[in-house]
Design an enzyme around this catalytic site. Structure first.
Site, mmCIF file in Angstrom:
data_model
loop_
_atom_site.group_PDB
_atom_site.id
_atom_site.type_symbol
_atom_site.label_atom_id
_atom_site.label_comp_id
_atom_site.label_asym_id
_atom_site.label_seq_id
_atom_site.Cartn_x
_atom_site.Cartn_y
_atom_site.Cartn_z
ATOM 1 N N CYS A 153 0.821 -1.224 0.000
ATOM 2 C CA CYS A 153 0.000 0.000 0.000
ATOM 3 C C CYS A 153 0.848 1.264 0.000
ATOM 4 C CB CYS A 153 -0.918 0.005 1.200
ATOM 5 S SG CYS A 153 -1.959 -1.444 1.253
ATOM 6 N N ASN A 208 -10.219 -0.735 0.566
ATOM 7 C CA ASN A 208 -8.762 -0.585 0.488
ATOM 8 C C ASN A 208 -8.271 -1.149 -0.849
ATOM 9 O OD1 ASN A 208 -5.994 -0.805 0.706
ATOM 10 N ND2 ASN A 208 -6.013 -1.672 2.779
ATOM 11 N N HIS A 259 -3.558 7.047 2.342
ATOM 12 C CA HIS A 259 -3.953 5.704 1.908
ATOM 13 C C HIS A 259 -5.287 5.361 2.575
ATOM 14 C CE1 HIS A 259 -4.177 1.545 1.095
ATOM 15 N NE2 HIS A 259 -3.739 1.140 2.277
HETATM 16 N N1 ACO Z 1 -17.771 -8.501 11.172
HETATM 17 C C1 ACO Z 1 -18.145 -8.677 12.454
HETATM 18 N N2 ACO Z 1 -17.247 -8.893 13.441
HETATM 19 C C2 ACO Z 1 -15.943 -8.930 13.099
HETATM 20 C C3 ACO Z 1 -15.507 -8.762 11.763
HETATM 21 C C4 ACO Z 1 -16.496 -8.542 10.789
HETATM 22 N N3 ACO Z 1 -16.189 -8.367 9.483
HETATM 23 N N4 ACO Z 1 -14.155 -8.839 11.737
HETATM 24 C C5 ACO Z 1 -13.760 -9.048 13.005
HETATM 25 N N5 ACO Z 1 -14.837 -9.108 13.837
HETATM 26 C C6 ACO Z 1 -14.866 -9.321 15.278
HETATM 27 C C7 ACO Z 1 -13.624 -10.004 15.804
HETATM 28 O O1 ACO Z 1 -13.740 -11.402 15.693
HETATM 29 C C8 ACO Z 1 -13.593 -9.531 17.239
HETATM 30 O O2 ACO Z 1 -14.480 -10.314 17.979
HETATM 31 P P1 ACO Z 1 -14.123 -10.739 19.498
HETATM 32 O O3 ACO Z 1 -14.005 -9.450 20.262
HETATM 33 O O4 ACO Z 1 -15.269 -11.597 19.880
HETATM 34 O O5 ACO Z 1 -12.792 -11.452 19.400
HETATM 35 C C9 ACO Z 1 -14.174 -8.116 17.180
HETATM 36 O O6 ACO Z 1 -14.875 -8.057 15.927
HETATM 37 C C10 ACO Z 1 -13.129 -7.023 17.236
HETATM 38 O O7 ACO Z 1 -12.071 -7.375 16.346
HETATM 39 P P2 ACO Z 1 -10.824 -6.435 16.132
HETATM 40 O O8 ACO Z 1 -9.886 -7.104 15.185
HETATM 41 O O9 ACO Z 1 -10.308 -5.955 17.430
HETATM 42 O O10 ACO Z 1 -11.556 -5.198 15.411
HETATM 43 P P3 ACO Z 1 -10.934 -3.819 15.023
HETATM 44 O O11 ACO Z 1 -11.732 -2.743 15.616
HETATM 45 O O12 ACO Z 1 -9.442 -3.795 15.229
HETATM 46 O O13 ACO Z 1 -11.213 -3.787 13.462
HETATM 47 C C11 ACO Z 1 -10.000 -4.085 11.419
HETATM 48 C C12 ACO Z 1 -10.644 -4.760 12.605
HETATM 49 C C13 ACO Z 1 -11.102 -3.369 10.650
HETATM 50 C C14 ACO Z 1 -9.352 -5.147 10.544
HETATM 51 C C15 ACO Z 1 -8.956 -3.069 11.921
HETATM 52 O O14 ACO Z 1 -8.105 -3.667 12.860
HETATM 53 C C16 ACO Z 1 -8.124 -2.497 10.829
HETATM 54 O O15 ACO Z 1 -8.604 -1.799 9.939
HETATM 55 N N6 ACO Z 1 -6.778 -2.709 10.860
HETATM 56 C C17 ACO Z 1 -5.895 -2.177 9.866
HETATM 57 C C18 ACO Z 1 -5.941 -3.046 8.660
HETATM 58 C C19 ACO Z 1 -5.257 -2.422 7.479
HETATM 59 O O16 ACO Z 1 -5.196 -1.229 7.343
HETATM 60 N N7 ACO Z 1 -4.777 -3.285 6.606
HETATM 61 C C20 ACO Z 1 -4.315 -2.903 5.349
HETATM 62 C C21 ACO Z 1 -2.911 -2.450 5.342
HETATM 63 S S1 ACO Z 1 -2.500 -1.952 3.762
HETATM 64 C C22 ACO Z 1 -1.745 -3.233 2.820
HETATM 65 O O17 ACO Z 1 -0.546 -3.285 2.713
HETATM 66 C C23 ACO Z 1 -2.629 -4.235 2.127
#
Ligand code: ACO
Length: 326
Positions: A112, A281, A251
């Site tokens: 990214c 993304n 990004h």
């Molecule tokens: N729908 C419903 N629940 C979900 C989902 C979903 N799609 N995904 C995860 N959950 C649940 C999890 O299982 C967890 O449940 P639990 O508490 O019972 O264990 C709960 O939601 C919270 O999960 P977290 O992972 O803590 O959620 P968070 O608020 O961190 O959001 C996310 C997750 C959206 C992935 C976030 O962490 C994020 O955006 N991280 C950055 C990712 C990113 O930018 N990646 C790309 C980088 S760029 C590249 O190089 C490709």
């Protein structure tokens, strides 16, 4: 010698995957996705649509906006983690399909952060007099690397392309850059198999080793810190402060990451370009796609100061301070 952007273009596949669609195949909800990511829709490439096809569509729009022909561009660069093939470079395919086989072409693979690294490399090629005009394209078909049974990643990624034609100029738009990487824990965000470390086997394919794996929470924290630090470093190298900026173009990985970074940079929402609700993304494509849309919507004025900033797998990050030249 300076550099400026002479034309911008973008493209997204016709098929759209909405949060409602994802609700039907995963244990998730529109409410969860919207509040946690800001995403509503993503565009998905057709089975016969590869990254070079998206890149070419964006490049053609950029050429048209600059009133240029493919032969007027000296070199073609594609930033992507989803190349048509592991090799040859997608840039070679793009240039040839545009009818200019023979021109230099190559890819930049830094996830990214691809457009940020690409902008720095291409600006350097032009400012040092190697080329007069270069096409820089960020293009991705991440949907092909997503495991649609994994709700933590399936909701995040989409396909698209953005292209910028950079050319020499007496005024310099490139003000400063900051780039960084840390490959200590590649597994924080990676495609485990299919490379030389872990070749594909039937067992690995069955375990989705050919799909994106990510420790989301770790990426989140790293993303906010690095985008803020990198933006401040690029700005200070250009003798500028966040309050001097007309726009932050980050990004588009998660609306909450963007908002947190913008808040720490004291950037009001109207100065932050966001289109994550429409595309999700799109990795190396997200910044040029957002930039091209901002230009199309006539948001950018001559002399506007912009910071582009991104982060991604590597881990990698960076920022470029840029003065917009109309
Ligand atoms: N729908 C419903 N629940 C979900 C989902 C979903 N799609 N995904 C995860 N959950 C649940 C999890 O299982 C967890 O449940 P639990 O508490 O019972 O264990 C709960 O939601 C919270 O999960 P977290 O992972 O803590 O959620 P968070 O608020 O961190 O959001 C996310 C997750 C959206 C992935 C976030 O962490 C994020 O955006 N991280 C950055 C990712 C990113 O930018 N990646 C790309 C980088 S760029 C590249 O190089 C490709």
């Amino acid at each position: 010698m300076g550099v400026r952007m002479a034309g911008l273009g973008h493209y997204a596949p016709a098929k759209v995957l909405t949060n409602d669609d994802l609700e039907k195949i995963l244990d998730t909800s529109d409410e969860w996705i919207t509040t946690r990511t800001g995403m509503k829709r993503r565009h998905i490439a057709a089975p016969d649509e590869a990254t070079s096809d998206l890149a070419i569509a964006a490049a053609k729009m950029a050429l048209q906006n600059a009133s240029l022909k493919p032969k007027d561009v000296d070199c073609y660069v594609v930033a992507t983690v989803t190349p048509d093939f592991a090799f040859p470079a997608t840039g070679c395919i793009v240039a040839s399909k545009l009818g200019v086989a023979g021109k230099p072409a190559f890819d930049i693979e830094i996830a990214c952060s691809g457009f940020i690294y690409g902008l720095t490399v291409v600006s350097s090629l032009i400012r040092s007099g190697v080329y007069k005009r270069v096409m820089l394209i960020g293009a991705e078909t991440l949907s092909k690397l997503v495991n649609y049974q994994d709700r933590s990643t399936a909701i995040l990624f989409g396909d698209g392309a953005g292209a910028a034609i950079l050319e020499e100029s007496s005024e310099d738009s490139f003000l400063a850059a900051d780039l960084g990487s840390d490959g200590t824990t590649p597994e924080t965000l990676y495609l485990p198999a299919g490379g030389s470390r872990t070749p594909l086997t039937p067992e690995i394919l069955a375990a989705h080793g050919d799909k994106i794996h990510m420790a989301g929470r770790e990426v989140f924290k790293f993303a906010v810190n690095r985008m803020v630090e990198s933006s401040l470093t690029a700005l200070s190298r250009a003798n500028l402060k966040p309050e001097d900026l007309s726009y932050l173009i980050p990004h588009q990985a998660n609306r909450r990451i963007i908002d947190a970074a913008a808040q720490r940079l004291s950037m009001p929402p109207e100065k932050v370009i966001v289109n994550i609700q429409e595309y999700g993304n799109t990795s190396a494509a997200s910044i040029p796609l957002a930039l091209s849309e901002a230009s199309r919507d006539r948001k950018l004025k001559d002399g506007d100061l912009i910071v582009f900033t991104g982060f991604g797998a590597g881990l990698s990050w960076g920022a470029v301070a840029w003065r917009w030249a109309a």
